[in-house]
Scaffold this active site. Structure first.
Site, mmCIF file in Angstrom:
data_model
loop_
_atom_site.group_PDB
_atom_site.id
_atom_site.type_symbol
_atom_site.label_atom_id
_atom_site.label_comp_id
_atom_site.label_asym_id
_atom_site.label_seq_id
_atom_site.Cartn_x
_atom_site.Cartn_y
_atom_site.Cartn_z
ATOM 1 C CB THR A 126 7.924 5.688 -0.964
ATOM 2 O OG1 THR A 126 6.813 6.534 -1.312
ATOM 3 C CG2 THR A 126 7.408 4.661 0.040
ATOM 4 C CD GLU A 128 1.902 7.445 -1.033
ATOM 5 O OE1 GLU A 128 0.935 6.864 -0.518
ATOM 6 O OE2 GLU A 128 1.831 8.601 -1.470
ATOM 7 C CE1 TYR A 150 4.804 1.116 -2.955
ATOM 8 C CE2 TYR A 150 4.431 3.224 -1.882
ATOM 9 C CZ TYR A 150 5.198 2.419 -2.709
ATOM 10 O OH TYR A 150 6.342 2.922 -3.275
ATOM 11 C CE LYS A 154 8.291 0.441 -1.764
ATOM 12 N NZ LYS A 154 9.587 0.237 -2.446
#
Ligand code: NDP
Ligand code: GDR
Length: 344
Positions: A126, A128, A150, A154
């Site tokens: 991601t 992110e 998160y 990831k």
């Protein structure tokens, strides 16, 4: 011979679009879902494929469960889309988020190594991971600086996938996907929250859209385009990680304004900062307000991806642009509201 694919996170947005794409190409698709107390296959229903996907039970926290499934099904391809995917909740549930999004991926990689390292593996990485961005636009070589539990989890999974590729010669790849949306997006994510709530306002319901930071920017694409990038990466001759994005960026405020326009809502904006709001000129009532509870402890302020590598190597490019995405989502939600159908 029929190709077999195992898709984790089949009850989610991407699981539905990916399953449809694989089925269209003749795959046998096993969709892995966690056991729930109520039926949660509305996205597969929406695409008309619920009876074509074979549902199997899987939880990323259960090693033996993963091992048994992969041994029994012997898929040629595994797409790991399962995750606790909501950034906001990861601040409240960092340990669970890491169990699923970080260690869950390591469990899957270990299972593949043990059962058959030739199984091709896709990991849902991601944007992110770029978090507090070190350059704009972000590309494959941009350093990571995650800003949430998160993002941290990831990033672990991303490196684990790369490490298994390098250590065990596995075709294990990560797509660094920027935000992708659709009428099947979960309601808590900002785009769908906007389209679903403003569709209700446009239909005359007495609803108000409460938002957090609306100055943040995102590179929003259409989920249906992004699952094709996943498949291209898995089918490619060389296992490589790719950024998948549109290259265009917009603020949350712009998403709100474009959605209102698509729905024919006339909004008057007033105030700024915490007091900013948009009034529905037709009713004189506020339709959009700022609500501090949607602010995050650490924010990712701006994201813009550079999809040059995947375009050059694999020929991928997005087909739906920002305006097309906004219109698609606004129309789908307005139709649902008008027909009295469930919004989910
Ligand atoms: P969704 O939230 O719509 O779907 C997530 C799926 O994961 C659901 O099917 C959920 O099941 C399942 N899941 C959650 N925890 C577990 C667990 N412990 N074991 C098994 N399954 C679990 O996400 P999206 O479809 O939008 O995203 C797919 C993947 O891509 C996710 O990994 C996400 O983090 C990642 N991603 C998404 C982007 C986006 O913009 N959409 C961008 C970049 C990456 P249940 O229905 O039971 O909750
Ligand atoms: P994101 O998506 O955190 O980028 O993660 P989300 O739609 O939740 O937030 C985008 C931005 O909008 C701001 N925001 C709000 N967000 C939500 N959800 N609700 C609000 O009311 C609101 N107001 C402002 C957020 O602060 C944020 O800056 C998504 C997920 O799909 C991840 O799984 C995926 O990895 C990334 O996209 C890429």
């Amino acid at each position: 011979m029929t190709q077999i694919a195992l898709v984790t996170g089949i009850t989610g947005q991407d699981g539905a679009y990916l399953a449809r794409s694989l089925l269209n190409d003749g795959y046998k698709v096993y969709g892995a879902a966690r056991r729930a107390s109520t039926r949660n296959l509305w996205r597969l229903d929406d695409l008309g494929i619920a009876d074509k996907v074979e549902i199997v039970y899987l939880d990323l926290l259960e090693f033996t469960n993963l091992l048994d499934l992969v041994r029994r099904l012997r898929p040629a391809e595994i797409y790991n889309l399962a995750a606790q995917s909501f950034v906001g909740v990861s601040f409240e549930q960092p340990l669970y988020t890491s169990e699923a999004n970080a260690l869950g991926v390591l469990r899957l990689l270990e299972v593949i190594r043990a059962v058959d390292p030739k199984i091709r593996f896709y990991q849902a990485s991601t944007s992110e991971m770029f978090g507090m961005v070190h350059e704009t636009p972000q590309r494959e070589s941009t350093p990571f600086h995650p800003r949430s539990p998160y993002g941290v989890a990831k990033t672990f999974a991303h490196y684990a996938t790369q490490n298994y590729r390098e250590s065990w010669n596995m075709h294990a790849v990560s797509g660094i996907l920027f935000n992708h949306e659709s009428p099947l997006r979960g309601l808590e994510f900002v785009t769908r929250k906007i389209s679903a709530t403003l569709a209700q306002v446009a239909a005359g319901h007495d609803t108000v859209l409460g938002l957090g930071n609306i100055d943040v920017t995102r590179d929003w694409g259409f989920a249906g385009d992004y699952v094709e990038a996943m498949r291209m990466m898995v089918a490619a001759n060389t296992a490589r990680d790719y950024v998948v994005a549109t290259g265009q960026t917009h603020t949350v405020r712009e998403f709100v304004k474009a959605t209102a326009q698509a729905l024919g809502l006339d909004l008057a904006w007033e105030g700024d900062g915490a007091t900013e709001r948009a009034v529905n000129r037709k009713t004189g009532k506020p339709a959009v307000v700022i609500d501090a509870k949607f602010h995050r402890p650490a924010e990712v302020f701006s994201l813009q991806g550079d999809p040059a590598r995947i375009r050059a190597d694999l020929g991928w490019k997005p087909r739906v642009d920002f305006a097309g995405l906004v219109e698609m989502m606004a129309k789908a939600d307005f139709d649902r509201v008008k027909a009295g159908r469930a919004i989910y």
